[in-house]
Design an enzyme around this catalytic site. Structure first.
Site, mmCIF file in Angstrom:
data_model
loop_
_atom_site.group_PDB
_atom_site.id
_atom_site.type_symbol
_atom_site.label_atom_id
_atom_site.label_comp_id
_atom_site.label_asym_id
_atom_site.label_seq_id
_atom_site.Cartn_x
_atom_site.Cartn_y
_atom_site.Cartn_z
ATOM 1 N N THR A 185 81.465 120.648 31.266
ATOM 2 C CA THR A 185 80.772 121.435 29.899
ATOM 3 C C THR A 185 81.154 122.985 29.936
ATOM 4 O O THR A 185 81.464 123.337 28.993
ATOM 5 C CB THR A 185 79.405 121.016 30.246
ATOM 6 O OG1 THR A 185 78.978 119.643 30.072
ATOM 7 C CG2 THR A 185 78.462 121.644 28.999
ATOM 8 N N ASN B 82 78.685 110.229 35.777
ATOM 9 C CA ASN B 82 77.863 110.832 34.702
ATOM 10 C C ASN B 82 78.128 110.436 33.349
ATOM 11 O O ASN B 82 79.247 110.771 32.924
ATOM 12 C CB ASN B 82 77.926 112.419 34.624
ATOM 13 C CG ASN B 82 76.824 112.923 33.757
ATOM 14 O OD1 ASN B 82 75.702 112.713 33.999
ATOM 15 N ND2 ASN B 82 77.377 113.442 32.827
ATOM 16 N N GLU B 83 77.265 109.653 32.752
ATOM 17 C CA GLU B 83 77.256 109.340 31.309
ATOM 18 C C GLU B 83 78.603 108.399 30.919
ATOM 19 O O GLU B 83 79.377 108.619 29.858
ATOM 20 C CB GLU B 83 77.368 110.581 30.411
ATOM 21 C CG GLU B 83 75.992 111.076 30.488
ATOM 22 C CD GLU B 83 75.729 112.325 29.735
ATOM 23 O OE1 GLU B 83 76.793 112.815 29.109
ATOM 24 O OE2 GLU B 83 74.739 113.269 29.669
ATOM 25 N N GLU C 154 68.346 113.733 33.335
ATOM 26 C CA GLU C 154 68.857 114.884 32.846
ATOM 27 C C GLU C 154 68.231 114.848 31.240
ATOM 28 O O GLU C 154 68.046 114.166 30.553
ATOM 29 C CB GLU C 154 70.365 114.663 32.414
ATOM 30 C CG GLU C 154 70.993 116.047 31.824
ATOM 31 C CD GLU C 154 72.313 115.838 31.849
ATOM 32 O OE1 GLU C 154 73.148 115.598 32.603
ATOM 33 O OE2 GLU C 154 72.971 116.428 30.555
#
Length: 825
Positions: free
Chosen positions: A132, A215-216, A300
């Site tokens: 990110t 994650n995700e 999150e």
């Protein structure tokens, strides 16, 4: 973290819900002496007499709302409120801060009774790939080569533990080195990789409480079962598994369908349960999740500005439990310790963009978080019958009550983010809870004045377990029988530029560490012993193959350093290619697209082992242009060469070993950082970095260019009339685009006209006007690239994150968008 959208998003909710006027202090009385109107008048008169302040009476309180705080109520065990370090690179610059500022910031984040007092922290298990806002280094770049001293997350966890020994630690992967499963994360390789990471934690004296998957990126049920077995058999039976750190509650459905999977996991964690970057007004889970018997987490949330996101945070912490029985809330991220050109540069609960000056800023979100964390602890129990919505109406606000696991202490946290008027709350305490003195703290979330944040109010003495409190709109309150709360007093130094010349020979760092200020955004650049007979330490790009990416765009390795306002300079460095391919020097680096971090606003000097070279320009849309190119004597591999890229106005010049390769004119990028880059999987070393100024840096007079649009702040039609509006337009060096920052905090154009805000309302279009010296013509030029009105506190904003010629420039709530960042030249 999920990055579904970009641009000016964190302010979208506010665009449809304009900021209300700041609320007034609340009234606090016992039931027996409560006289709302007359009490307020007396208090106002006293305050006026003592301070000379002007006090405006609040709106009349609504009909009283009765709340029973019943210690015998059932409820789930509270796991904590905290945040995420990672996903990624958002903590990078914190470790480079000088003392005492570094410790001050850490105290605000983790120290009990001081600031955010985080109770739980998730950290990224680095994977050598962008996740990110940067890339975090892996502990195992290549199979079997484990180094437990890489990166800064070990340091971050140790600092958190030193301040709060009871903080819970969570590990989660976003990406991973490409050797894992030959590119398949859901493999036995990744389980071995995570076990090795847990071993590194142990070597640092850290105990990891929870571990996640990918994650995700969905879930593989068998992988989670195998992970559980591996943890049990290899010395980590107490590490609990969180699944699956994705959107929705599908893991709870799977746990019901597959009992073996259900037995493997302890926590069902979902992201953005109230909606992605939403106002967090409604936060449900699912019937299966509630009935699964599993602990539920909002694992999150946030992704919002450290100030502007405070109202959503206040709602979400309470409503996650009220609506969905979630017992932990993790904000993304902990802090934005990154430079302002990096995606999500003002998210978290604080910002720390300038280690060279020591400047930092603590956000309103810190104090909103503290209203829960300073008054509770993991292991406390929610009281379901003593939690809900004020008057049964979401718009009035919410409240949650929790009880200490031992003794009779309790705390109730109240938020009134959407309330339109004061509300009179009448409390009755029962069920074995203390009926003694109640301590009250409050934060006016609608106020930008730090004096209105985390304020200790007068104590209340209940009468037979009953007391009253009048709460004002837009506030968070904590009422408690506990003590020990406090508000930190450390202050930040002033903002300042990173001075040129700048140099680093990298010899002062331990092997495996990151050089000061050097921030990876793809791949991993770390300090190692120099190759090819050179003594000392060098920076090496460590990623030997394409990683398992987290972002949709598959960028090549690059790392950045410096001040985004550096303009005219020569960046030079010694470079050694270890294998066939190319290395690059980067200049005037600005924003990049977080979905595809290779799309960076910057110039590049690229040289390959076969002698081919080029000067290139790239942008956030990935439109890479070759400006000049050619071929020189082959560089080969295993040999040192000196590269230099000079950026002087619109003239770009490349040299190799002191010989000019070529020169070209281009004025697309006017200022920005420097960096190193390589081709995918190309290992290379860099040494003796120097950045030498050429003059012509940021001066009081010049253009003001939008970071998101790359267009200039422009007076419409070159008008010099009072009231002429301001917009963005292609930069042309015209008099209507030439601004001077004066010592009086004005931005002048044409010599006699000032940038002028006609009001303090969000959406007000800025204009020029004859200079008067008034506050509506004064502006702060901030370290994060924003320009804020002294009178309004609002940011200079390109409407709708537009990039087209003629797009209006207005005042808007600061939200960290690239349409609110400006580069002066």
């Amino acid at each position: 973290m999920s990055r579904k959208q970009s641009g000016n998003l964190s302010g979208e909710w506010e665009r449809f819900h304009p900021r209300r006027p700041e609320g007034n202090d609340e009234q606090m009385t016992t039931r027996e002496d409560r006289r709302p109107s007359r009490g307020w008048a007396a208090a106002a008169g006293l305050l006026l007499a003592v301070t000379g302040a002007v006090v405006v009476n609040p709106a009349p309180a609504q009909a009283a709302t009765a709340i029973t705080i019943n210690g015998a109520s059932g409820g789930r065990t509270f796991d904590g409120v905290g945040a995420i370090s990672g996903g990624g690179g958002n903590t990078r610059l914190l470790v480079d801060y000088p003392e005492p500022q570094r410790s001050d910031i850490l105290d605000y984040l983790f120290k009990p009774g001081y600031g955010a007092a985080m109770q739980i922290m998730k950290v990224e298990i680095g994977g050598d790939t962008n996740s990110t806002s940067g890339a975090e280094p892996s502990h195992e770049h290549t199979r079997g080569q484990v180094n437990c001293d890489r990166g800064y997350e070990w340091w971050m966890m140790a600092q958190a533990k030193a301040r709060n020994p009871n903080i819970k630690l969570v590990g989660l992967s976003w990406g991973a080195p490409g050797w894992i499963g030959n590119g398949n994360f859901w493999s036995s390789d990744s389980i071995d990789y995570l076990i090795a990471w847990l071993g590194c934690a142990t070597s640092h004296g850290l105990t990891i409480d929870y571990l996640g998957g990918w994650n995700e990126r969905g879930r593989d049920l068998n992988w989670y079962k195998n992970l559980r077995s591996a943890l049990n058999s290899r010395g980590y039976p107490n590490v609990k598994i969180v699944a699956s750190d994705d959107f929705g509650w599908g893991s709870a459905d799977d746990a019901l369908r597959d009992p073996a999977f259900g037995s493997a996991i302890s926590v069902v964690g979902s992201h953005y349960v109230c909606g992605y970057r939403s106002s967090q007004t409604s936060c449900p889970s699912s019937a299966n999740a509630v009935n699964s018997g599993k602990t539920l987490w909002a694992s999150e949330n946030g992704s919002d500005d450290y100030n502007g996101g405070a109202p959503a945070l206040a709602r979400g912490i309470n409503r996650d439990y009220i609506d969905g029985k979630m017992t932990a809330y993790l904000n993304w991220p902990v802090i934005a310790a990154i430079t302002p050109n990096i995606p999500w540069a003002t998210t978290g609960v604080a910002v720390a963009p300038q280690p060279w000056s020591g400047y930092y800023s603590i956000g309103t979100s810190t104090w909103v978080m503290g209203h829960t964390t300073q008054f509770t602890a993991p292991g406390w129990r929610y009281l379901d019958s003593s939690s809900g919505y004020l008057g049964g109406n979401r718009n009035n606000g919410s409240y949650v009550s929790l009880r200490s696991p031992t003794g009779s202490d309790y705390s109730t946290v109240i938020e009134t983010m959407d309330a339109g008027s004061a509300q009179d709350l009448q409390f009755t305490v029962t069920g074995g809870l203390s009926t003694g003195t109640v301590h009250v703290w409050s934060t006016n979330v609608r106020s930008g004045n730090p004096a209105d944040q985390f304020v200790r109010r007068s104590d209340i003495t209940p009468s037979n377990g009953a007391f009253s409190l009048t709460v004002q709109p837009g506030y968070v309150y904590s009422i408690t029988t506990t003590t020990g709360q406090g508000k930190g007093t450390a202050t930040s130094p002033a903002q300042g530029a990173l001075a040129l010349p700048y140099s680093d020979d990298f010899d002062g760092y331990a092997t495996g560490r990151e050089a000061k200020y050097l921030s990876d955004h793809q791949g991993s650049f770390e300090v190692v012993p120099c190759a090819a007979g050179r003594t000392g330490q060098c920076v090496r790009q460590m990623s030997e193959q394409a990683p398992i990416f987290w972002t949709s765009g598959h960028a090549e390795p690059f790392t950045l350093l410096g001040d985004v306002n550096w303009r005219n300079y020569t960046v030079s460095s010694d470079v050694l290619l270890e294998k066939s391919g190319y290395a690059q020097l980067v200049g005037r680096a600005g924003n990049y697209n977080h979905d595809n971090p290779h799309n960076l606003n910057a110039y590049y000097l690229r040289v390959a082992d076969n002698g081919s070279w080029s000067i290139r320009s790239n942008n956030t849309s990935g439109n890479q242009r070759t400006l000049a190119s050619g071929t020189t004597t082959a560089l080969g591999t295993g040999r040192w060469h000196k590269l230099a890229l000079t950026l002087n106005g619109s003239t770009l010049t490349a040299t190799l070993d002191g010989t000019t390769l070529g020169s070209v004119a281009d004025s697309t990028w006017v200022a920005g950082q420097i960096g190193y880059a390589t081709g995918q999987g190309v290992t290379a070393q860099f040494d003796n970095l120097t950045i030498t100024p050429l003059g012509g840096g940021t001066s009081p007079t010049g253009t003001i260019r939008g970071a998101g649009s790359n267009r200039c702040l422009d007076v419409n039609g070159q008008s010099q009339a009072d009231g002429a509006v301001v917009q963005i337009w292609d930069c042309n060096n015209g008099a209507n685009q030439t601004w001077t920052a004066t010592s009086g905090n004005q931005l002048t154009v044409y010599g006699t006209k000032c940038l002028d805000a006609p009001s303090t309302t969000t959406g007000a279009r800025v204009r020029i006007w004859s200079c008067t010296g008034a506050a509506n013509q004064q502006w702060r030029l901030n370290a994060d690239g924003t320009i804020t009105g002294v009178q309004s506190g609002l940011c200079l904003d390109v409407t709708g994150a537009g990039t087209a010629n003629g797009t209006a420039v207005t005042l808007w709530t600061c939200n960290g968008g690239s349409n609110q960042r400006w580069i002066r030249s």
